[in-house]
Design an enzyme around this catalytic site. Structure first.
Site, short mmCIF file in Angstrom:
data_model
loop_
_atom_site.label_atom_id
_atom_site.label_comp_id
_atom_site.label_asym_id
_atom_site.label_seq_id
_atom_site.Cartn_x
_atom_site.Cartn_y
_atom_site.Cartn_z
N ILE A 83 0.82 -1.21 0.00
CA ILE A 83 0.00 0.00 0.00
C ILE A 83 0.85 1.26 0.00
O ILE A 83 0.34 2.36 -0.09
CB ILE A 83 -0.98 0.02 1.19
CG1 ILE A 83 -0.23 -0.12 2.51
CG2 ILE A 83 -2.03 -1.05 1.05
CD1 ILE A 83 -1.12 0.12 3.72
N GLY A 134 8.71 3.37 0.51
CA GLY A 134 9.66 4.46 0.52
C GLY A 134 11.02 3.89 0.23
O GLY A 134 11.15 2.73 -0.17
N GLY A 135 12.01 4.71 0.44
CA GLY A 135 13.36 4.26 0.12
C GLY A 135 13.81 3.12 1.00
O GLY A 135 14.67 2.34 0.61
N SER A 136 13.25 3.03 2.16
CA SER A 136 13.74 2.01 3.08
C SER A 136 12.61 1.21 3.70
O SER A 136 12.77 0.64 4.77
CB SER A 136 14.56 2.67 4.18
OG SER A 136 13.74 3.59 4.89
N GLU A 183 8.59 -0.91 2.96
CA GLU A 183 7.41 -1.25 2.17
C GLU A 183 6.27 -1.40 3.16
O GLU A 183 6.45 -1.94 4.25
CB GLU A 183 7.64 -2.56 1.40
CG GLU A 183 6.53 -2.85 0.43
CD GLU A 183 6.99 -3.75 -0.72
OE1 GLU A 183 6.13 -4.24 -1.44
OE2 GLU A 183 8.20 -3.93 -0.88
N ASP A 185 11.09 16.45 7.42
CA ASP A 185 10.76 15.98 6.07
C ASP A 185 9.27 16.22 5.81
O ASP A 185 8.54 15.32 5.37
CB ASP A 185 11.12 14.50 5.93
CG ASP A 185 11.22 14.07 4.46
OD1 ASP A 185 11.30 14.95 3.58
OD2 ASP A 185 11.24 12.85 4.20
N1 LIG Z 1 0.47 3.82 8.20
C1 LIG Z 1 0.34 3.92 6.88
N2 LIG Z 1 -0.84 3.71 6.29
C2 LIG Z 1 -0.99 3.80 4.95
N3 LIG Z 1 0.01 4.13 4.12
C3 LIG Z 1 1.21 4.37 4.65
C4 LIG Z 1 1.44 4.27 6.05
N4 LIG Z 1 2.74 4.57 6.29
C5 LIG Z 1 3.28 4.84 5.11
N5 LIG Z 1 2.38 4.71 4.12
C6 LIG Z 1 2.62 4.94 2.70
O1 LIG Z 1 3.92 4.52 2.40
C7 LIG Z 1 4.70 5.62 1.93
C8 LIG Z 1 6.10 5.47 2.44
O2 LIG Z 1 6.08 5.50 3.85
P1 LIG Z 1 7.17 6.33 4.63
O3 LIG Z 1 7.22 7.70 4.06
O4 LIG Z 1 6.89 6.18 6.08
O5 LIG Z 1 8.45 5.47 4.24
P2 LIG Z 1 9.95 5.93 4.07
O6 LIG Z 1 10.82 4.78 3.71
O7 LIG Z 1 10.32 6.69 5.28
O8 LIG Z 1 9.75 6.84 2.82
P3 LIG Z 1 10.70 7.92 2.28
O9 LIG Z 1 11.37 7.32 1.09
O10 LIG Z 1 9.80 9.07 1.97
O11 LIG Z 1 11.62 8.21 3.38
C9 LIG Z 1 3.97 6.86 2.44
O12 LIG Z 1 4.19 7.97 1.60
C10 LIG Z 1 2.54 6.42 2.39
O13 LIG Z 1 2.01 6.59 1.10
#
Ligand SMILES: Nc1ncnc2c1ncn2[C@@H]1O[C@H](COP(=O)(O)OP(=O)(O)OP(=O)(O)O)[C@@H](O)[C@H]1O
Length: 649
Positions: free
Chosen positions: A203, A206-208, A210, A330
């Site tokens: 769903i 991000g970079g680190s 899923e 961020d």
């Molecule tokens: N609790 C959640 N419920 C639904 N979708 C979520 C949730 N947490 C994250 N996501 C989805 O997943 C995506 C990536 O999550 P998140 O930004 O926390 O990951 P990240 O690895 O830190 O990403 P980034 O590359 O931005 O650092 C979010 O932009 C959002 O669309």
């Protein structure tokens, strides 16, 4: 309708790409550039540029960027050779050859300096275009649908035996070893209490990480998000554990506020058909992120009052972070999730940090930052000076206040919400859009409002003659956006400035502020997961406090005779563990409910979500329908009745 997150790899922006004019990005397609992330030089040798564009590349800006991307294809190619996370199967190779891969994940971003490093240590950074978030359809958590992802990142599907695989060695470390005593958990195995959703879809990513849906083993309709964390780049397992536990501690500390996505548990995730082993966060499930909303063409039809309401909710989330001594660092639409009630909640504390020099002492000075961090265009100019590709004079690279970074991000979000597109690609002088904005800013101050940057000056901001103020339809609203996005950090609106601004105060939200202090819990924002089972044997004798949600036989509390090895690292910059929240109230069926009372009262803006209901304003009968906005933006335009929403300007 589902968003197809096709993504196109791009190199980091070069001067050419940053010269895209404001006009050229004045389309929804320009939003495709959201999420570029600034990366740490710590990974410079390995980390190469990844980026993406969705498939519907219509805008001139997008076309230009594609061109710039292809011009840099050789560097991209070579970078991929050294990127251990780039898959090398033939499908993807051919995708790269055509320049349009099926999809690529959001690139990683990392704080510019090690979180425990001296704040004055400067570092060179790389920029990586970060593809954006996800869009889902449906209006209930159960129906959160998922985009197709054909090119998962970071070894999510990779298996042992390949040197490129970023797999944590067995055994996966017990999360409790990295958590402060107040956060130690009775159950640390995801499979004790949760199962993956049958849909087996991602769903978000991000970079680190899923993100997938998981369900309670005991109540299938209780659905949560599992943010499965992955190792990045040349990270060692120890660094991985430190990074993830740190993010969890911050997320957990902030949990309980209505505008923060709740993070419940840090768990060990087993290898299954869905995922490889590792750590993950069990979190409140968001419906979709704000980016997914804005990029839909229907967003243009959303009333300004709704956009301002969303902005105010995000600002409240930021204020709460700052009140807790944490800078998010961020702030961008991808990191704002919408709940099924239409409540905006901040998420992704991966590069957040405590901003006091002594995190235990809120009276201690603010810890200045150095280096690149965040995501253009939400990162302010003082941060962009650290972009090594821009070759700025090092004298320009001055330590900056991380809170000002959040304020700038808020200002750019407000401009983006109103203009339906990002104002410019990057907040640096290599970007013509940003240069135009700076020139307009100076003009406005010089010709129209000399006291514009002075505290307490609430005269209207720029009007329709200014490109980036035109759509606000209110000089006061434009004032707030421009003051937050002041290129000069010294005069930029702070969060207290924002909350004192009369226009901002007058913005009505569908999340009511309950100022009464009756001590009662006003709202249930999210159910806590039920923890009934634990296979945890607590070999280190951690002192684990039982909670009302836990019916499992908790490990017998003992004193902890062992030093917690990585707590040394965490303690360097982590605050004293938050005081244990009041016990959650239970409803008649005995379920523990996550209530607003769990936030320390002195820090809590008591807020009650009333999505879709009338606000308690004595002056207006504004009806906000964020869910209807979602329907509308996602294609069901009949469900929103703009006439129901009065302009709040
Ligand atoms: N609790 C959640 N419920 C639904 N979708 C979520 C949730 N947490 C994250 N996501 C989805 O997943 C995506 C990536 O999550 P998140 O930004 O926390 O990951 P990240 O690895 O830190 O990403 P980034 O590359 O931005 O650092 C979010 O932009 C959002 O669309």
């Amino acid at each position: 309708m589902l968003l197809e997150p096709h993504r196109k790899p791009m190199t980091a922006p070069n001067n050419q790409s940053t010269k895209i004019s404001q006009q050229s990005i004045s389309s929804v397609s320009a939003l495709k550039f959201f999420g570029k992330k600034l990366l740490s030089s710590r990974h410079e040798s390995k980390l190469k540029k990844k980026a993406s564009l969705p498939p519907d590349i219509h805008s001139a800006s997008a076309a230009k960027s594609v061109a710039s991307s292809s011009k840099s294809s050789s560097s991209l190619k070579s970078s991929r050779l050294t990127n251990p996370f780039v898959h090398t199967d033939s499908t993807r190779s051919s995708s790269r050859a055509t320049g349009i891969p099926s999809s690529t994940p959001r690139a990683n971003r990392y704080p510019s300096t090690p979180r425990h490093a001296s704040s004055t240590k400067l570092s060179n950074e790389r920029i990586v275009y970060n593809p954006y978030g996800v869009s889902t359809a449906g209006t209930s958590l159960s129906s959160v649908s998922t985009p197709t992802k054909k090119d998962p990142d970071l070894g999510f599907y990779l298996h042992d035996g390949d040197s490129n695989i970023r797999m944590l060695p067995i055994p996966i470390v017990d999360p409790n070893e990295y958590l402060p005593d107040t956060m130690k958990e009775v159950s640390v195995q995801m499979s004790d209490n949760f199962v993956f959703d049958d849909e087996n879809k991602t769903i978000g990513w991000g970079g680190s990480c899923e993100v997938r849906k998981v369900r309670s083993k005991f109540r299938k309709k209780d659905v949560f998000a599992l943010k499965k964390l992955n190792m990045i780049y040349d990270e060692t397992p120890e660094k991985f554990y430190q990074r993830c536990s740190r993010e969890f501690i911050i997320a957990k500390q902030l949990s309980g506020h209505v505008h923060i996505t709740n993070t419940f548990l840090l768990v060990k995730v087993p290898t299954t058909v869905y995922t490889t082993r590792g750590w993950g966060f069990v979190m409140e499930l968001g419906l979709r992120d704000l980016f997914a909303m804005i990029q839909r063409s229907g967003w243009r039809n959303v009333a300004l009052a709704e956009k301002f309401c969303i902005f105010k909710q995000v600002a409240r989330g930021v204020k709460f972070c700052h009140d807790q001594g944490i800078a998010h660092r961020d702030i961008k639409p991808e990191n704002v999730l919408l709940s099924p009630d239409g409540v905006c909640k901040l998420t992704d504390f991966g590069i957040s940090d405590w901003y006091h020099k002594d995190p235990h002492d809120p009276a201690s000075p603010v810890k200045q930052c150095a280096g690149m961090i965040g995501s253009p265009p939400y990162a302010p100019p003082e941060v962009m000076y650290y972009d090594s590709k821009k070759h700025y004079d090092r004298k320009l690279q001055q330590p900056y206040d991380p809170r000002a970074l959040d304020c700038y991000g808020l200002g750019i979000i407000l401009m983006t919400l109103v203009n339906n597109t990002i104002p410019f690609m990057e907040s640096c002088t290599f970007d013509s859009g940003f240069r135009d904005y700076c020139a307009a800013y100076d003009n406005f101050v010089r010709l129209h409002n000399r006291g514009f940057r002075e505290r307490g000056n609430y005269r209207p901001g720029p009007g329709t003659e200014y490109h980036l103020a035109r759509n606000f339809q209110s000089g006061h609203a434009a004032r707030v956006a421009w003051r937050l996005a002041d290129p000069a950090p010294a005069t930029r609106y702070t969060i207290p400035d924002l909350f004192e601004d009369p226009w901002f105060q007058g913005v009505e939200t569908c999340v009511e502020t309950c100022v009464g202090g009756d001590g009662d819990a006003h709202a249930v924002t999210c159910k806590k997961p039920i923890i009934k089972t634990t296979t945890y044997d607590n070999p280190r004798g951690f002192n684990i406090a039982a909670t009302t949600t836990t019916t499992a036989a908790a490990a017998k509390p003992t004193s902890n005779p062992f030093p917690i090895r990585s707590m040394v690292d965490i303690a360097v910059s982590s605050p004293a563990p938050a005081p244990p929240p009041p016990l959650a109230r239970s409803n008649s069926s005995g379920e523990a409910l996550f209530t607003l009372c769990e936030t320390p009262p002195q820090l809590l803006d008591k807020l009650t979500p009333h999505g879709g209901r009338r606000t308690g304003s004595p002056h207006r009968n504004v009806v906000h329908h964020h869910l209807n906005i979602i329907d509308s933006v996602m294609g069901n335009s009949s469900s929103i009745a703009p006439s129901q929403v009065l302009a709040s300007t």
